[in-house]
Design a protein around this motif. Structure first.
Motif, short mmCIF file in Angstrom:
data_model
loop_
_atom_site.label_atom_id
_atom_site.label_comp_id
_atom_site.label_asym_id
_atom_site.label_seq_id
_atom_site.Cartn_x
_atom_site.Cartn_y
_atom_site.Cartn_z
N VAL A 52 -14.16 -4.95 -9.52
CA VAL A 52 -13.74 -4.56 -8.18
C VAL A 52 -12.23 -4.68 -8.03
O VAL A 52 -11.61 -5.63 -8.52
CB VAL A 52 -14.44 -5.44 -7.11
CG1 VAL A 52 -13.84 -5.20 -5.73
CG2 VAL A 52 -15.93 -5.16 -7.09
N ARG A 53 -11.64 -3.71 -7.35
CA ARG A 53 -10.27 -3.82 -6.86
C ARG A 53 -10.30 -3.53 -5.37
O ARG A 53 -11.13 -2.77 -4.87
CB ARG A 53 -9.34 -2.84 -7.57
CG ARG A 53 -9.01 -3.21 -9.00
CD ARG A 53 -7.89 -2.34 -9.53
NE ARG A 53 -7.53 -2.68 -10.90
CZ ARG A 53 -8.00 -2.04 -11.96
NH1 ARG A 53 -8.86 -1.04 -11.80
NH2 ARG A 53 -7.62 -2.40 -13.17
N GLY A 54 -9.35 -4.13 -4.66
CA GLY A 54 -9.21 -3.87 -3.24
C GLY A 54 -7.94 -3.08 -2.98
O GLY A 54 -6.94 -3.25 -3.68
N LEU A 55 -7.99 -2.20 -1.97
CA LEU A 55 -6.83 -1.41 -1.59
C LEU A 55 -6.52 -1.64 -0.12
O LEU A 55 -7.40 -1.51 0.73
CB LEU A 55 -7.11 0.09 -1.83
CG LEU A 55 -6.07 1.08 -1.27
CD1 LEU A 55 -4.71 0.88 -1.93
CD2 LEU A 55 -6.55 2.52 -1.46
N ASP A 56 -5.29 -2.01 0.16
CA ASP A 56 -4.85 -2.18 1.55
C ASP A 56 -3.35 -1.97 1.62
O ASP A 56 -2.66 -2.00 0.60
CB ASP A 56 -5.23 -3.57 2.08
CG ASP A 56 -5.48 -3.56 3.59
OD1 ASP A 56 -4.83 -2.75 4.29
OD2 ASP A 56 -6.31 -4.34 4.07
N LEU A 57 -2.88 -1.75 2.84
CA LEU A 57 -1.46 -1.51 3.05
C LEU A 57 -0.63 -2.73 2.66
O LEU A 57 0.45 -2.61 2.10
CB LEU A 57 -1.21 -1.14 4.51
CG LEU A 57 0.19 -0.65 4.89
CD1 LEU A 57 0.55 0.61 4.10
CD2 LEU A 57 0.27 -0.39 6.39
N ARG A 58 -1.19 -3.91 2.96
CA ARG A 58 -0.51 -5.17 2.62
C ARG A 58 -1.50 -6.13 1.96
O ARG A 58 -2.68 -6.11 2.26
CB ARG A 58 0.07 -5.83 3.88
CG ARG A 58 1.10 -4.98 4.60
CD ARG A 58 1.59 -5.65 5.87
NE ARG A 58 2.40 -4.77 6.68
CZ ARG A 58 1.91 -3.87 7.53
NH1 ARG A 58 0.61 -3.76 7.70
NH2 ARG A 58 2.73 -3.10 8.24
N ARG A 59 -0.98 -6.95 1.12
CA ARG A 59 -1.81 -7.95 0.44
C ARG A 59 -2.23 -9.03 1.44
O ARG A 59 -1.38 -9.56 2.18
CB ARG A 59 -1.01 -8.59 -0.70
CG ARG A 59 -1.75 -9.63 -1.51
CD ARG A 59 -0.87 -10.12 -2.64
NE ARG A 59 -0.59 -9.04 -3.56
CZ ARG A 59 -1.35 -8.74 -4.61
NH1 ARG A 59 -2.44 -9.47 -4.87
NH2 ARG A 59 -1.03 -7.75 -5.41
N PRO A 60 -3.53 -9.35 1.53
CA PRO A 60 -3.97 -10.42 2.43
C PRO A 60 -3.30 -11.75 2.10
O PRO A 60 -2.94 -12.01 0.94
CB PRO A 60 -5.48 -10.49 2.19
CG PRO A 60 -5.84 -9.15 1.64
CD PRO A 60 -4.65 -8.72 0.83
#
Length: 353
Positions: A26-34
């Motif tokens: 799994v990889r996660g994609l978001d505008l900013r790193r949590p």
């Protein structure tokens, strides 16, 4: 299916990716790193950049969108173009209709509406109806609430404010007197008593998913209502219609988010009732659960977060295992409850917390 991209790493998305990372790459994609540490690789990027999104998606077998309803369609369109599996949590009816249309002839699965309502509640309702020879009514209810409410609204936004407001404004589909029709959300208020506590329930949009189509001609009544503490619907009608805030969605979302932030101690009620005939006699079957916060991997998760995350993760598991169709559109009511609960993530719903 081995490589999975989870888009949106908020309260729910972070847990969806964490749960799936136990079985998939799994990889996660978001505008900013949590800010908190997570057990999977994270890609920082803007999901509204379609060229970037398509480039990233080509590396995956499936994508799970945990974004607000208004950002799901471009992700679904990109997944469709590339030919990979697509899952989301949307309650938005137009978005689902568009996804369903593109699912025809798709090389993979298109599975929107994999949360609580639509989602789990439809799976539960469909399981109950299988116990009847002939149906009369299917009534489905879900509430995600603060366990210790304060203020007149008796609510906190543990879920997407945009999604909640969308459910309150858009009309709700029902079957009434055997006919498929639309009714106004925030109407049809009824009183529910759960273990001595009084609640209200009222119509909201999207909770039935595709069930009206599936059960038309088979039931006299089919409806979905959201559970809230008494007085909530009246106040929301005042805000949205008397103050005409329905035309200023961004503003009302900002106001409500600031006024009613998330609480750690919440509760999710799932309640389904089906009536019909069994062996010639009129009968009634019920399902009721109250889900509370729990620890997963040593971290506290709100009830709304883990129930939503476990629901969609269980459906991903079932597609990966071949338990569900490998192509086209998946209706939530087509998912067998026993098989759902037998998955690693569906098993969370069997445990007392």
């Amino acid at each position: 299916m081995q490589n999975v991209l989870v888009i949106g790493l908020g309260k729910v998305g972070s847990l969806v990716a964490t749960l799936l990372s136990k079985q998939f790459t799994v990889r996660g994609l978001d505008l900013r790193r949590p800010s908190k540490s997570l057990p999977f690789e994270i890609i920082e990027g803007d999901v509204t950049n379609i060229d970037l999104l398509k480039k990233i998606l080509k590396e995956y077998d499936a994508v799970v969108s945990c974004m607000p309803y208004n950002l799901n369609l471009p992700i679904a369109q990109s997944a469709h173009e590339i030919g990979i599996h697509y899952f989301d949590l949307t309650e938005d009816v137009p978005t689902t209709a568009a996804i369903r249309e593109m699912a025809t002839g798709h090389r993979g699965v298109m599975a929107p509406q994999c949360g609580l309502a639509p989602g789990l509640i439809g799976i539960v309702g469909a399981d109950l109806e299988k116990r009847f020879d002939k149906l009369r009514d299917i009534e489905l209810r879900v509430g995600a609430l603060p366990r210790y409410p304060n203020g007149l609204l008796g609510y906190s936004f543990t879920w997407s404010p945009a999604g909640v407001i969308n459910e309150y404004i858009n009309d709700a589909e029902v079957i009434h007197n055997g006919e498929r029709k639309m009714v106004s959300s925030l109407d049809g208020i009824e009183v529910i008593n759960i273990e001595g506590q009084e609640f209200e329930a009222f119509s909201t949009s999207g909770g039935l998913g595709t069930m009206c189509e599936t059960y038309l001609g088979k039931v006299d009544t089919l409806n979905y209502k959201t559970i809230r503490y008494p007085g909530h619907a009246k106040l929301m009608r005042f805000l949205l219609y008397e103050l005409i805030m329905k035309n200023r969605r961004a503003q009302i979302e900002e106001i409500l988010t600031a006024a009613k932030p998330p609480v750690k101690q919440d509760v999710v009620y799932v309640y389904a009732v089906v009536e019909g005939w069994q062996a010639g006699s009129l009968a009634r079957e019920e399902f009721y659960r109250a889900y509370h916060p729990r620890e997963i991997d040593g971290q506290h998760w709100r009830a709304i977060s883990w129930t939503t995350a476990a629901s969609i993760a269980a459906v991903v598991e079932m597609v990966a295992a071949g338990t569900l169709s490998q192509q086209g559109f998946i209706k939530q009511e087509e998912i067998p409850l026993d098989a759902f609960l037998a998955t690693q993530n569906g098993a969370f719903f069997n445990e007392e917390v």
